[in-house]
Design a protein around this motif. Structure first.
Motif, PDB file in Angstrom:
ATOM      1  N   UNK A  39     -26.882  11.126   4.648  1.00 55.35           N
ATOM      2  CA  UNK A  39     -27.361   9.771   4.361  1.00 55.35           C
ATOM      3  C   UNK A  39     -28.179   9.746   3.072  1.00 55.35           C
ATOM      4  N   UNK A  40     -29.002  10.773   2.872  1.00 51.56           N
ATOM      5  CA  UNK A  40     -29.774  10.862   1.626  1.00 51.56           C
ATOM      6  C   UNK A  40     -28.854  11.094   0.428  1.00 51.56           C
ATOM      7  N   UNK A  41     -27.811  11.891   0.611  1.00 55.90           N
ATOM      8  CA  UNK A  41     -26.824  12.134  -0.443  1.00 55.90           C
ATOM      9  C   UNK A  41     -26.180  10.814  -0.882  1.00 55.90           C
ATOM     10  N   UNK A  42     -25.877   9.969   0.104  1.00 54.41           N
ATOM     11  CA  UNK A  42     -25.267   8.668  -0.177  1.00 54.41           C
ATOM     12  C   UNK A  42     -26.312   7.614  -0.537  1.00 54.41           C
ATOM     13  N   UNK A  43     -27.569   8.025  -0.635  1.00 54.47           N
ATOM     14  CA  UNK A  43     -28.681   7.122  -0.940  1.00 54.47           C
ATOM     15  C   UNK A  43     -28.749   5.966   0.058  1.00 54.47           C
ATOM     16  N   UNK A  44     -28.454   6.289   1.328  1.00 58.96           N
ATOM     17  CA  UNK A  44     -28.553   5.298   2.395  1.00 58.96           C
ATOM     18  C   UNK A  44     -27.476   4.241   2.382  1.00 58.96           C
ATOM     19  N   UNK A  45     -26.471   4.373   1.509  1.00 62.45           N
ATOM     20  CA  UNK A  45     -25.442   3.345   1.407  1.00 62.45           C
ATOM     21  C   UNK A  45     -24.387   3.439   2.501  1.00 62.45           C
ATOM     22  N   UNK A  46     -24.339   4.556   3.184  1.00 58.12           N
ATOM     23  CA  UNK A  46     -23.376   4.713   4.271  1.00 58.12           C
ATOM     24  C   UNK A  46     -24.162   4.955   5.549  1.00 58.12           C
ATOM     25  N   UNK A  47     -23.966   4.088   6.517  1.00 59.06           N
ATOM     26  CA  UNK A  47     -24.757   4.140   7.739  1.00 59.06           C
ATOM     27  C   UNK A  47     -24.238   5.118   8.769  1.00 59.06           C
TER      28      UNK A  47
END
Length: 145
Positions: free
Chosen positions: A23-31
């Motif tokens: 989630x951090x890798x995706x900067x929270x953009x993927x739930x």
């Protein structure tokens, strides 16, 4: 105090902690990172290496296999590499890449390969330090289904 960096393949029991990193890798953009990791484990075509520092999840590397038609040998393709902010500049990414390199050698791979965004200067510097060569004549094309 010396840091103990552990690198190991993701198992179902580590999915919750790995989901936070993803989630951090995706900067929270993927739930739904838990579902993504569960599908990755079920699909079995890609591998997820989880890094822990002194027992705390600190980063990951995802790889899959390709094949070099010109060499007739496997190619280890690094799909994603991530170190949590609080663990950066502590050799986590380097340790993960070295593990991937050892896996590639064990399987007789011709090379390791990866892509990164042009603006990701820290990653580009790391890859260069680790011996990766930028091939400017190559371009990536994608067809989204």
């Amino acid at each position: 105090m010396s840091e103990n960096i552990e690198i190991f393949p993701l198992a179902k029991k580590e999915v919750p902690e790995a989901s936070i990193l993803l989630s951090n890798y995706f900067k929270g953009q993927i739930n739904d990172c838990t579902s993504i990791l569960e599908r990755l484990l079920d699909f079995q075509i890609a591998q997820f290496l989880l890094a822990r520092v002194n027992g705390t999840p600190s980063g990951f590397l995802v790889y899959d296999w390709e094949f070099s038609m010109t060499k007739g040998l496997p190619v280890l393709h690094i799909v994603a590499l991530y170190t949590a902010k609080e663990f950066r500049k502590r050799s986590i990414a380097k340790t993960l890449v070295c593990e991937a390199k050892a896996i590639a050698r064990k399987h007789g791979a011709n090379r390791l390969q990866l892509e990164t965004d042009e603006e990701n200067i820290p990653a580009r510097l790391l890859y260069s330090k680790l011996g990766f060569e930028l091939l400017p004549e190559k371009e990536v094309y994608m067809l989204f289904l």
